[in-house]
Design a protein around this motif. Structure first.
Motif, PDB file in Angstrom:
ATOM      1  N   GLY A  21      35.923  47.552  37.669  1.00 55.07           N
ATOM      2  CA  GLY A  21      37.420  46.867  37.663  1.00 55.07           C
ATOM      3  C   GLY A  21      37.529  45.836  38.680  1.00 55.07           C
ATOM      4  N   VAL A  22      36.555  45.170  39.252  1.00 52.78           N
ATOM      5  CA  VAL A  22      36.716  44.182  40.214  1.00 52.78           C
ATOM      6  C   VAL A  22      35.646  43.105  39.618  1.00 52.78           C
ATOM      7  N   SER A  23      35.862  41.889  40.141  1.00 50.66           N
ATOM      8  CA  SER A  23      35.070  40.608  39.847  1.00 50.66           C
ATOM      9  C   SER A  23      33.556  40.972  40.297  1.00 50.66           C
ATOM     10  N   GLN A  24      32.633  40.065  39.806  1.00 47.57           N
ATOM     11  CA  GLN A  24      31.167  40.391  40.224  1.00 47.57           C
ATOM     12  C   GLN A  24      31.028  39.805  41.752  1.00 47.57           C
ATOM     13  N   PRO A  25      31.668  38.885  42.226  1.00 46.27           N
ATOM     14  CA  PRO A  25      31.454  38.697  43.756  1.00 46.27           C
ATOM     15  C   PRO A  25      32.192  39.718  44.505  1.00 46.27           C
ATOM     16  N   THR A  26      33.211  40.435  44.084  1.00 51.07           N
ATOM     17  CA  THR A  26      33.776  41.460  44.854  1.00 51.07           C
ATOM     18  C   THR A  26      32.652  42.608  44.787  1.00 51.07           C
ATOM     19  N   VAL A  27      31.982  43.054  43.541  1.00 47.59           N
ATOM     20  CA  VAL A  27      30.936  44.214  43.423  1.00 47.59           C
ATOM     21  C   VAL A  27      29.909  43.680  44.727  1.00 47.59           C
ATOM     22  N   SER A  28      29.443  42.561  44.418  1.00 46.95           N
ATOM     23  CA  SER A  28      28.248  42.038  45.493  1.00 46.95           C
ATOM     24  C   SER A  28      28.833  42.589  46.735  1.00 46.95           C
ATOM     25  N   HIS A  29      30.140  41.968  47.196  1.00 42.53           N
ATOM     26  CA  HIS A  29      30.590  42.508  48.616  1.00 42.53           C
ATOM     27  C   HIS A  29      30.326  43.843  49.024  1.00 42.53           C
ATOM     28  N   HIS A  30      31.060  44.508  47.959  1.00 43.06           N
ATOM     29  CA  HIS A  30      30.904  46.046  48.520  1.00 43.06           C
ATOM     30  C   HIS A  30      29.496  46.796  48.167  1.00 43.06           C
ATOM     31  N   LEU A  31      28.468  46.026  47.577  1.00 42.87           N
ATOM     32  CA  LEU A  31      27.175  46.565  47.693  1.00 42.87           C
ATOM     33  C   LEU A  31      26.671  46.256  48.802  1.00 42.87           C
ATOM     34  N   LYS A  32      26.915  44.993  49.365  1.00 47.18           N
ATOM     35  CA  LYS A  32      26.166  44.527  50.655  1.00 47.18           C
ATOM     36  C   LYS A  32      26.728  45.597  51.829  1.00 47.18           C
ATOM     37  N   LYS A  33      28.042  45.831  51.755  1.00 43.58           N
ATOM     38  CA  LYS A  33      28.590  46.910  52.795  1.00 43.58           C
ATOM     39  C   LYS A  33      27.981  48.204  52.687  1.00 43.58           C
ATOM     40  N   LEU A  34      27.570  48.902  51.450  1.00 47.41           N
ATOM     41  CA  LEU A  34      26.897  49.716  51.359  1.00 47.41           C
ATOM     42  C   LEU A  34      25.410  49.809  51.785  1.00 47.41           C
ATOM     43  N   LYS A  35      24.971  48.844  51.566  1.00 47.25           N
ATOM     44  CA  LYS A  35      23.652  48.510  52.138  1.00 47.25           C
ATOM     45  C   LYS A  35      23.645  48.354  53.560  1.00 47.25           C
ATOM     46  N   ASP A  36      24.506  47.672  54.108  1.00 44.84           N
ATOM     47  CA  ASP A  36      24.435  47.624  55.593  1.00 44.84           C
ATOM     48  C   ASP A  36      24.754  49.008  56.311  1.00 44.84           C
ATOM     49  N   ALA A  37      25.427  49.828  55.660  1.00 42.18           N
ATOM     50  CA  ALA A  37      25.849  51.149  56.226  1.00 42.18           C
ATOM     51  C   ALA A  37      24.563  52.030  56.046  1.00 42.18           C
ATOM     52  N   GLY A  38      23.385  51.534  55.259  1.00 44.48           N
ATOM     53  CA  GLY A  38      22.252  52.337  55.434  1.00 44.48           C
ATOM     54  C   GLY A  38      22.220  53.288  54.283  1.00 44.48           C
ATOM     55  N   LEU A  39      23.305  53.112  53.107  1.00 46.79           N
ATOM     56  CA  LEU A  39      23.183  53.949  52.190  1.00 46.79           C
ATOM     57  C   LEU A  39      22.626  53.595  50.853  1.00 46.79           C
ATOM     58  N   LEU A  40      22.441  52.280  50.708  1.00 46.06           N
ATOM     59  CA  LEU A  40      21.697  51.826  49.608  1.00 46.06           C
ATOM     60  C   LEU A  40      20.496  50.886  50.044  1.00 46.06           C
ATOM     61  N   THR A  41      19.630  50.847  49.470  1.00 44.68           N
ATOM     62  CA  THR A  41      18.225  49.751  49.412  1.00 44.68           C
ATOM     63  C   THR A  41      18.254  48.889  48.136  1.00 44.68           C
ATOM     64  N   SER A  42      17.617  47.747  48.388  1.00 47.92           N
ATOM     65  CA  SER A  42      17.541  46.876  47.215  1.00 47.92           C
ATOM     66  C   SER A  42      16.424  46.142  47.087  1.00 47.92           C
ATOM     67  N   GLU A  43      15.967  45.805  45.920  1.00 45.95           N
ATOM     68  CA  GLU A  43      14.992  44.942  45.509  1.00 45.95           C
ATOM     69  C   GLU A  43      15.289  43.922  44.589  1.00 45.95           C
ATOM     70  N   ARG A  44      14.968  42.706  44.695  1.00 46.34           N
ATOM     71  CA  ARG A  44      15.064  41.566  43.978  1.00 46.34           C
ATOM     72  C   ARG A  44      14.041  41.490  42.794  1.00 46.34           C
ATOM     73  N   ARG A  45      14.199  41.540  41.687  1.00 51.44           N
ATOM     74  CA  ARG A  45      13.281  41.156  40.432  1.00 51.44           C
ATOM     75  C   ARG A  45      13.666  40.414  39.538  1.00 51.44           C
ATOM     76  N   GLY A  46      13.080  39.195  39.832  1.00 52.90           N
ATOM     77  CA  GLY A  46      13.290  37.969  38.943  1.00 52.90           C
ATOM     78  C   GLY A  46      15.146  37.474  39.376  1.00 52.90           C
ATOM     79  N   THR A  47      15.815  37.497  38.416  1.00 54.72           N
ATOM     80  CA  THR A  47      17.245  36.990  38.858  1.00 54.72           C
ATOM     81  C   THR A  47      17.991  38.392  39.022  1.00 54.72           C
ATOM     82  N   TRP A  48      17.711  39.488  38.872  1.00 55.62           N
ATOM     83  CA  TRP A  48      18.495  40.908  39.137  1.00 55.62           C
ATOM     84  C   TRP A  48      18.136  41.530  40.386  1.00 55.62           C
ATOM     85  N   VAL A  49      18.965  42.141  40.932  1.00 61.59           N
ATOM     86  CA  VAL A  49      18.951  42.886  42.158  1.00 61.59           C
ATOM     87  C   VAL A  49      18.996  44.650  41.581  1.00 61.59           C
TER      88      VAL A  49
END
Length: 125
Positions: free
Chosen positions: A74-102
């Motif tokens: 229910g929010v724009s893609q830039p807002t999704v990215s912002h929230h995912l970054k906050k979750l990652k910064d809090a240590g709740l998520l990890t991420s890995e880039r594969r090609g163009t997708w994370v």
């Protein structure tokens, strides 16, 4: 040299095991550092969009989710990215880039640590 040469994959910086930030809530009062760590985690999860994203990743088949699969909150893609970054910064998520997708994942040790925090400590007889 061709433009089609494969690029080496970068190892993701995933901790081997995530230790619980704090003892169970009923065991003893938190120290200042423990309270900071727990507050950071709860603050990140205190936003409904972040909580939806976190549960989308945690419950996704295979234990990880491409950002392209979890952006319908229910929010724009830039807002999704912002929230995912906050979750990652809090240590709740990890991420890995594969090609163009994370791809995001919740490490099982993070869920175990959260569960331990919210358990009731045994009462001494």
């Amino acid at each position: 040299m061709s433009n089609m040469d494969a690029l080496p994959l970068l190892e993701s910086e995933v901790p081997e095991a995530v230790a619980p930030c704090c003892p169970p809530l009923t065991e003893r009062p938190f120290t200042a550092d423990e309270a900071e760590a727990a507050a950071r985690m709860f603050k990140a999860l205190g936003d409904p969009v972040r909580l939806r994203l976190f549960t989308s990743v945690a419950s996704h088949e295979g234990g990880e989710a491409c950002v392209c699969d979890i952006s319908d909150v229910g929010v724009s893609q830039p807002t999704v990215s912002h929230h995912l970054k906050k979750l990652k910064d809090a240590g709740l998520l990890t991420s890995e880039r594969r090609g163009t997708w994370v791809y995001y994942r919740v490490e099982p040790s993070v869920l175990a640590a959260m569960g331990k925090l919210l358990t009731i400590a045994p009462v001494a007889a």
